[in-house]
Write a protein that holds these residues in place. Structure first.
Motif, PDB file in Angstrom:
ATOM      1  N   PRO A  68     -19.533   0.787  62.291  1.00 41.06           N
ATOM      2  CA  PRO A  68     -20.153   2.079  62.657  1.00 41.06           C
ATOM      3  C   PRO A  68     -21.672   2.028  62.724  1.00 41.06           C
ATOM      4  O   PRO A  68     -22.277   2.667  63.588  1.00 41.06           O
ATOM      5  N   ILE A  69     -22.284   1.247  61.822  1.00 40.46           N
ATOM      6  CA  ILE A  69     -23.752   1.170  61.838  1.00 40.46           C
ATOM      7  C   ILE A  69     -24.243   0.493  63.108  1.00 40.46           C
ATOM      8  O   ILE A  69     -25.132   1.010  63.818  1.00 40.46           O
ATOM      9  N   LEU A  70     -23.679  -0.687  63.417  1.00 40.35           N
ATOM     10  CA  LEU A  70     -24.064  -1.376  64.644  1.00 40.35           C
ATOM     11  C   LEU A  70     -23.710  -0.553  65.871  1.00 40.35           C
ATOM     12  O   LEU A  70     -24.476  -0.488  66.835  1.00 40.35           O
ATOM     13  N   GLY A  71     -22.541   0.087  65.853  1.00 39.12           N
ATOM     14  CA  GLY A  71     -22.123   0.909  66.984  1.00 39.12           C
ATOM     15  C   GLY A  71     -23.074   2.061  67.239  1.00 39.12           C
ATOM     16  O   GLY A  71     -23.397   2.365  68.391  1.00 39.12           O
ATOM     17  N   GLY A  90     -20.700   3.565  81.179  1.00 38.26           N
ATOM     18  CA  GLY A  90     -20.724   5.020  81.099  1.00 38.26           C
ATOM     19  C   GLY A  90     -20.805   5.516  79.668  1.00 38.26           C
ATOM     20  O   GLY A  90     -20.301   4.885  78.738  1.00 38.26           O
ATOM     21  N   LEU A  91     -21.442   6.690  79.485  1.00 37.80           N
ATOM     22  CA  LEU A  91     -21.634   7.206  78.144  1.00 37.80           C
ATOM     23  C   LEU A  91     -20.301   7.474  77.439  1.00 37.80           C
ATOM     24  O   LEU A  91     -20.189   7.297  76.223  1.00 37.80           O
ATOM     25  N   HIS A  92     -19.295   7.940  78.197  1.00 35.65           N
ATOM     26  CA  HIS A  92     -18.018   8.217  77.548  1.00 35.65           C
ATOM     27  C   HIS A  92     -17.368   6.931  77.031  1.00 35.65           C
ATOM     28  O   HIS A  92     -16.784   6.920  75.948  1.00 35.65           O
ATOM     29  N   TRP A  93     -17.503   5.823  77.806  1.00 36.90           N
ATOM     30  CA  TRP A  93     -16.979   4.555  77.328  1.00 36.90           C
ATOM     31  C   TRP A  93     -17.808   4.030  76.160  1.00 36.90           C
ATOM     32  O   TRP A  93     -17.254   3.440  75.215  1.00 36.90           O
ATOM     33  N   CYS A  94     -19.115   4.211  76.223  1.00 37.94           N
ATOM     34  CA  CYS A  94     -19.969   3.805  75.098  1.00 37.94           C
ATOM     35  C   CYS A  94     -19.571   4.547  73.820  1.00 37.94           C
ATOM     36  O   CYS A  94     -19.515   3.954  72.737  1.00 37.94           O
ATOM     37  N   TYR A  97     -16.203   3.008  72.595  1.00 36.23           N
ATOM     38  CA  TYR A  97     -16.297   1.651  72.083  1.00 36.23           C
ATOM     39  C   TYR A  97     -17.167   1.540  70.831  1.00 36.23           C
ATOM     40  O   TYR A  97     -16.841   0.786  69.910  1.00 36.23           O
ATOM     41  N   PHE A  98     -18.278   2.260  70.812  1.00 34.96           N
ATOM     42  CA  PHE A  98     -19.282   2.045  69.776  1.00 34.96           C
ATOM     43  C   PHE A  98     -19.318   3.120  68.693  1.00 34.96           C
ATOM     44  O   PHE A  98     -19.990   2.932  67.674  1.00 34.96           O
ATOM     45  N   ILE A  99     -18.657   4.233  68.910  1.00 32.94           N
ATOM     46  CA  ILE A  99     -18.630   5.292  67.903  1.00 32.94           C
ATOM     47  C   ILE A  99     -17.207   5.570  67.423  1.00 32.94           C
ATOM     48  O   ILE A  99     -16.895   5.459  66.228  1.00 32.94           O
ATOM     49  N   ALA A 104     -12.815   4.898  63.537  1.00 24.12           N
ATOM     50  CA  ALA A 104     -11.374   4.853  63.302  1.00 24.12           C
ATOM     51  C   ALA A 104     -11.017   3.687  62.394  1.00 24.12           C
ATOM     52  O   ALA A 104     -10.202   3.825  61.465  1.00 24.12           O
ATOM     53  N   ILE A 105     -11.636   2.527  62.647  1.00 30.57           N
ATOM     54  CA  ILE A 105     -11.378   1.360  61.791  1.00 30.57           C
ATOM     55  C   ILE A 105     -11.845   1.628  60.364  1.00 30.57           C
ATOM     56  O   ILE A 105     -11.140   1.319  59.388  1.00 30.57           O
ATOM     57  N   MET A 106     -13.015   2.244  60.215  1.00 33.08           N
ATOM     58  CA  MET A 106     -13.566   2.501  58.886  1.00 33.08           C
ATOM     59  C   MET A 106     -12.663   3.432  58.071  1.00 33.08           C
ATOM     60  O   MET A 106     -12.494   3.246  56.855  1.00 33.08           O
TER      61      MET A 106
END
Length: 346
Positions: A68-71, A90-94, A97-99, A104-106
């Motif tokens: 999450p921090i890197l994302g 695209g912002l929605h894909w960013c 993928y990154f948020i 979810a993993i965390m």
């Protein structure tokens, strides 16, 4: 030394050598596709091994907070470029993928660990936690300077190594970790030696991984795209192959190989936050012997490094590291005398 001792040393050398072979193959892959001498490859070994060891010990690994921090940092960077008119992903894909996925993993990892899964599930969770760090680091650190000279890429790689070592110290502490529960328990005998099933598992998994990489590069469209990028980056761009996508896929693969090696190795030796660096360097010796171009030669040379290390430990344990790293001196000398030098491609 008699033959019985030599066989035992040879056995130990093969088991550790196959781990070095994974490192060597991944280093050759990264350099061929991105021109990065990835010094931080060993940190994926440490992060994967220590994340797995903490879960095997019943603890929650602190690495779940790294994604999450890197994302978030990458998403803010992409947001800045978006408003500057430099549209990439695209912002929605960013955001996905990154948020969304890192969060979810965390949140899901503690829930899964609360069910007290077996060691195989914990190994899989280690891959889920650490492997995505590879493409994230590429997007944040190397993609903006992808066209820089090899020297600049090397300097950045060294800086990333030190940053990851410091991060590992913060996340895991200075103490070492060892997983006492093996994936396979028991032993068998052949070639006059007693083999643990765990050792055979490491050898078999390494062979399977290298075979899977060979199949990927030879029989899939994405693998052929990576091969094309490795042969000629400019030509790959001209025929429509995204060198950015190739870089991301390369770091996915190298992170996966590093984490897998760490998971297998932590069942044999105690690993701390900086152990992976030495493991990566020994894989680097194999990669240098292969000229950073040949995957099979790199794998065979790395296994040879493991065997030399095992015999050096018996004959002169205080100088085993010196002996191992001295192997590259005659190779570099021969290459400097026989290979014609070319200017770096502009």
């Amino acid at each position: 030394m008699d033959w019985s001792i030599a066989k035992i040393l040879l056995q130990d050398g093969i088991v550790t050598g196959v781990i070095y072979a994974l490192m060597a193959v991944s280093l050759v892959l990264v350099f061929a596709v991105t021109r990065v001498i990835f010094i931080a490859q060993g940190e994926f070994v440490s992060f994967g091994a220590l994340t797995f060891a903490m879960m095997a010990d019943g603890r929650l690994p602190q690495t779940i907070y790294l994604l999450p921090i890197l994302g978030a940092i990458i998403f803010l960077k992409e947001l800045y470029f978006y408003f500057k008119g430099r549209h990439g992903l695209g912002l929605h894909w960013c955001f996905i993928y990154f948020i969304a996925l890192p969060l979810a993993i965390m949140f899901l990892i503690p829930e899964v660990l609360a069910l007290e899964p077996n060691i195989w599930v914990k190994a899989l969770l280690s891959l889920v936690i650490v492997v995505p760090l590879g493409p994230m680091l590429y997007r944040l650190v190397f993609e903006p300077i992808a066209e820089a000279s090899s020297l600049i890429l090397l300097i950045v790689s060294i800086a990333l190594h030190f940053a990851m070592v410091g991060t590992g110290l913060v996340l895991f502490g200075a103490e070492g970790w060892l997983v006492s529960e093996p994936f396979f328990d028991g032993q068998t005998e052949f070639f006059g030696l007693t083999w643990n099933y765990q050792s055979l598992f490491v050898i078999g998994m390494t062979a399977f991984t290298i075979f899977a990489l060979w199949m990927f590069f030879g029989h899939t469209i994405y693998g052929k795209a990576l091969r094309a990028t490795a042969v000629n980056r400019r030509g790959a761009r001209l025929v429509g192959i995204s060198t950015s996508l190739s870089g991301h896929m390369t770091f996915w693969l190298t992170a996966f190989v590093g984490v897998l090696a760490g998971i297998m190795l932590v069942s044999f030796i105690t690993i701390n936050y900086e152990t992976g660096f030495m493991i990566g360097l020994k894989g680097f010796v194999g990669a240098i012997i292969a000229g950073l171009v040949s995957y099979p030669v790199a794998a065979v040379a790395a296994i040879g490094v493991g065997i030399v290390e095992a015999f050096s430990t018996f004959w002169a344990s205080d100088y085993k590291e010196v002996i191992v790293f001295t192997l590259i001196i005659p190779v570099l000398l021969v290459r400097s005398l026989t290979i014609k030098h070319h200017d770096e491609e502009e």
